[in-house]
Design a protein around this motif. Sequence first.
Motif, PDB file in Angstrom:
ATOM      1  N   UNK A 125       0.832  -1.197   0.000  1.00 31.60           N
ATOM      2  CA  UNK A 125       0.000   0.000   0.000  1.00 31.60           C
ATOM      3  C   UNK A 125       0.872   1.256   0.000  1.00 31.60           C
ATOM      4  N   UNK A 126       1.972   1.202   0.727  1.00 33.48           N
ATOM      5  CA  UNK A 126       2.888   2.351   0.759  1.00 33.48           C
ATOM      6  C   UNK A 126       3.511   2.609  -0.602  1.00 33.48           C
ATOM      7  N   UNK A 127       3.708   1.517  -1.362  1.00 33.47           N
ATOM      8  CA  UNK A 127       4.385   1.664  -2.655  1.00 33.47           C
ATOM      9  C   UNK A 127       3.408   1.979  -3.784  1.00 33.47           C
ATOM     10  N   UNK A 128       2.131   2.142  -3.436  1.00 31.62           N
ATOM     11  CA  UNK A 128       1.109   2.296  -4.471  1.00 31.62           C
ATOM     12  C   UNK A 128       1.374   3.488  -5.378  1.00 31.62           C
ATOM     13  N   UNK A 129       1.973   4.549  -4.818  1.00 32.50           N
ATOM     14  CA  UNK A 129       2.247   5.751  -5.599  1.00 32.50           C
ATOM     15  C   UNK A 129       3.021   5.426  -6.869  1.00 32.50           C
ATOM     16  N   UNK A 130       3.900   4.438  -6.761  1.00 35.03           N
ATOM     17  CA  UNK A 130       4.787   4.122  -7.878  1.00 35.03           C
ATOM     18  C   UNK A 130       4.090   3.253  -8.926  1.00 35.03           C
ATOM     19  N   UNK A 131       2.906   2.769  -8.596  1.00 31.78           N
ATOM     20  CA  UNK A 131       2.217   1.851  -9.505  1.00 31.78           C
ATOM     21  C   UNK A 131       0.845   2.426  -9.856  1.00 31.78           C
ATOM     22  N   UNK A 132       0.746   3.025 -11.038  1.00 29.40           N
ATOM     23  CA  UNK A 132      -0.485   3.760 -11.381  1.00 29.40           C
ATOM     24  C   UNK A 132      -1.747   2.899 -11.291  1.00 29.40           C
TER      25      UNK A 132
END
Lengths: 256, 223
Positions: free
Chosen positions: A235-242
């Motif tokens: 969830x934290x890395x979601x920014x990097x995955x459109x």
Amino acid sequence: MNPPLLTIRDLRKSFGKTEVLKSVDLDVGRGEVVAVIGPSGSGKTTLLRCINFLEAYDGGSIRIDDSEVGYNDARKRRGERALARMRAETGMVFQSFNLFPHLTAAGNIMLGLTKVRRKSRSEARDIAKVWLERVGLGHKADALPSELSGGQQQRVGIARAVAMEPKILLLDEITSALDPELVGEVLEVVRGLAAEGMTMLMVTHEIAFARDASSRLVFMADGAVAAEGPPADLIASAEANPRLNSFLARFRASNF
Amino acid sequence: MGYSLNFSVVWRNFDKLWGGLVLSLELAVVSLAIGVVIGLVLAVVHVSGGRFTRMAIAVYVEAFRNTPLILLVYLVFYGLPQVVDLRYDATTSFVATLSVYAGAYLVEVFRSGLEAIPRGQIDAGRAIGLTPAQRLFHVRLPAMIRITLPALSNTFISLFKDTSVASVIAVPELTWGAQWINLNTFRIVEAYLMATAMYLATGYVMLFSLRLVERRFRVGRNA
């Protein structure tokens, strides 16, 4: 590290011309609770149905405890008896409960125990009682499915699956058909099973539950695993995955 | 209209009617039982069989459903023994005919019942590891019986009425009993009125009790 209980490699499955699973790779270790999330049409349910061979898959491999699901070494479909034996090792809970309407709550649980596990009726009844007690329905053993609420039916559905002592439990959107106020009682049962070390692979739209109850989140999109990891990290890395980001955005807007 | 009703001759010969009614019921029950077996077996074969078996079953169903029963009764009783070396009495001949006739209707009833079972229930049976035969006996057939019970009651009641056709080959059932009274006393109205009343009364009792059975079973159906 122990080899994983479930190993899926390059799994492919089409319905007619529609390619539902393009190439899925996924491992589930013993005692792990893995939640699969993703937009509808991403192949989540099909993935589960391939794992217990309710759907035959077209390519790739699914192995449980080192034996190939559905096919023998020459990649021929196994006989119906062998398939039945394999399916007994993977429990499944369905979105629409799918209880046998002519059998009581206890009868639903006993059918597999007597016919597949070859237990005596009295032994099967004792096991059914224990599991009904566990899901909080000890007093409903003799109720028919039509006399139970959706949440109660689904708890019987879970008891029916786990009473067979499967190696892995597959949960297919088990709260999607429930009224909101009945979701909690079902998720509570799942949480209890997770705490006891039951290996589970669940497809769910309950993102908050997936985050809290699973050891790993798998995000599927377009018939493949697009991202996976421990819930907090993913969830934290979601920014990097459109794609993941836009999928989660819907839930953030409401209660996430 | 100078006809005055006089039922006394009917009462004097009531044993003919009563015995006839009992035989009518027996014919219906036995034919239904055999017809159910034929229907079940062929319905299961139909839903799991290949193109050729499906077609063969369809031919049987269509042939028997689109032929007047009375012609089938004549053909089996008078025609068949001419062609093959078989001897049977009228009652046996009629039961055989009515059973095969009922079977043709029941194949369709059971087949549509089997196809109406929600897919998910069969999946649930597969998921707990039941073999195809176990799914048939413990999941599909019990579900099918519940779905088809109303149609089954209707078939039974029409079979009961169809037994009157047996009178044309002198099987001593209810209609034949009425004919006998008519021929021997010329009390045509009384004889046939009484037989009609007996068909009606029995039919209603059957309908009522079958609906009770259905209601008991319906509790087991998914809401």
